[in-house]
Design an enzyme around this catalytic site. Structure first.
Site, PDB file in Angstrom:
ATOM      1  CG  HIS A 231      41.718  65.464  22.514  1.00  0.00           C
ATOM      2  ND1 HIS A 231      41.789  66.632  21.784  1.00  0.00           N
ATOM      3  CD2 HIS A 231      41.191  64.537  21.679  1.00  0.00           C
ATOM      4  CE1 HIS A 231      41.331  66.408  20.561  1.00  0.00           C
ATOM      5  NE2 HIS A 231      40.958  65.145  20.471  1.00  0.00           N
ATOM      6  CD  GLU A 232      40.202  60.713  22.264  1.00  0.00           C
ATOM      7  OE1 GLU A 232      39.019  60.523  21.935  1.00  0.00           O
ATOM      8  OE2 GLU A 232      41.061  61.108  21.450  1.00  0.00           O
ATOM      9  CG  HIS A 235      36.394  64.069  21.090  1.00  0.00           C
ATOM     10  ND1 HIS A 235      36.074  65.087  20.210  1.00  0.00           N
ATOM     11  CD2 HIS A 235      37.661  63.687  20.768  1.00  0.00           C
ATOM     12  CE1 HIS A 235      37.099  65.312  19.400  1.00  0.00           C
ATOM     13  NE2 HIS A 235      38.086  64.483  19.717  1.00  0.00           N
TER      14      HIS A 235
END
Ligand SMILES: [Zn+2]
Length: 382
Positions: A231-232, A235
């Protein structure tokens, strides 16, 4: 001359006529069943009602002009629209037809103006994120890296970073398949473990990712940590921080940058460290990070179920701490409150059911428990 019992049948106005001195004169318009009579010191003229023509004109259609085929080149006018309500005119078919035509024209003019006023900001608003995305993709990578380093420096001023080389190397190895799954060569990804017991991780522009020791130690499987890292990572690759910064500068600066002049964007980006430290990603960007992070996991052969079990863990922790009601307001945080954790879990479940049906994921080979023990030991000895 009949007054039809109406209070007003005299209206201030004027006439254009080639024989008038200067081509025009002011005077009075008298309305009756006989027609419109114009009176002025220069003389009088009567336009019969039959075949009378009405036109609206002047600024904002404030003036009524009357013409008549019997008097070519001549017109009568008044700014007093009450004249149109005079029974002799109001009931005249030709006049009322022209009035309603004028009313329609006016309606469309107003509708077009309203649409324009609403549509332009709406179009700009809708275009803002895609426009910011376009700008972000064209920003030199070293601007991004520099900003990420500045923010990381501020983070390390407040927290201790685990420096043990073998632990860092091992953790980097664990995340490596995810880095490869991004398929991008723009960034040199690096991951740092920060001594902090909270369940958190965050990503900085340019490829630096930070994971709290608490998140690693509370995980039951490596897949849970990797779910968060995916997920990070999304980003970073989707440049969410940069896009949020670019959106704040406005379309003019974006446009300047895109046509080749800097427009001050470099300065804005270089000075955005404080903004990033207090920033929360938008709901759309969080969703995008969930989705693209999910893609990375599947591509890297990592069971995406780990992200779900970790979300559930976070949820339990939040419920226990906050009685389940309060909101977690954390900047630069994985624990975003929007979209809600429930919604994120449900969405990921759907994707797992649909896209990984019948597929079995091999457990991550690395001895995660032993890694946790050694990390715990490292932290304990300090
Ligand atoms: Zn996020």
């Amino acid at each position: 001359m009949s007054s039809l019992g109406l209070a007003q049948d005299k209206f201030e106005g004027g006439a254009f006529h080639p024989q008038l001195p200067g081509g025009r004169a002011s005077g009075t318009l008298l309305v009756s069943v006989a027609g419109i009579r114009f009176e002025s010191p220069h003389g009088a003229i009567v336009f019969p009602l039959s075949n009378l023509q009405l036109e609206m004109g002047g600024a904002g259609d404030r003036m009524c002009f009357f013409k008549h085929p019997q008097f070519p080149g001549c017109s009568l006018f008044t700014t007093d629209k009450a004249i149109l309500k005079h029974p002799a005119l109001a009931h005249d078919r030709a006049v009322s037809a022209q009035r309603s035509q004028w009313g329609r024209r006016r309606f469309f003019a107003v509708a077009a103006a309203v649409l324009l006023v609403l549509a332009i900001p709406m179009a700009l608003w809708l275009a803002k994120d895609p426009a910011a995305g376009l700008v972000a993709r064209n920003i030199p990578v070293d601007w991004e890296v520099k900003l990420g380093e500045t923010v990381f420096e501020q983070v390390t001023n407040r927290a201790r970073v685990v420096t043990a080389p073998e632990l860092n190397a091992e953790f980097s190895r664990l995340v490596q398949p995810l880095f490869a799954a991004t398929g991008t060569t723009r960034y040199q990804f690096q991951v740092h473990i920060v001594e902090d017991l909270s369940l958190n991780a965050f990503a900085l522009p340019g490829g630096i990712m930070v994971v709290h020791s608490g998140l690693i130690l509370k995980a039951d499987r490596a897949e849970e940590v990797l779910g968060v890292m995916g997920h990070e990572l999304a980003h970073v690759t989707q440049q969410h921080s940069l896009r949020a910064i670019v959106q704040r500068v406005g379309l003019i600066v974006m446009l300047q940058f895109l046509i080749g002049s800097d427009g001050g964007l470099a300065g804005v980006i270089a000075n955005s460290a404080d903004f990033l430290l207090g920033q929360k990603f938008s709901r759309d960007h969080e969703r995008e990070a969930d989705n693209i992070g999910f893609d990375y996991l599947v591509k890297a052969g990592i069971d995406p179920q780990g992200l779900i079990t970790f979300f559930e863990k976070i949820q339990k922790e939040q419920d226990a701490k906050l009685g389940g009601a309060a909101e977690v307001e954390a900047s630069l945080s994985f624990l975003s409150t929007h979209p809600g954790t429930d919604e994120r879990i449900a969405h990921l479940r759907k994707r797992i059911a649909k896209e990984t049906k019948g597929r079995t994921f091999q457990p991550v080979a690395q001895d995660f428990k032993s890694f946790q023990d050694r990390l715990r030991q490292q932290l304990g000895t300090k």
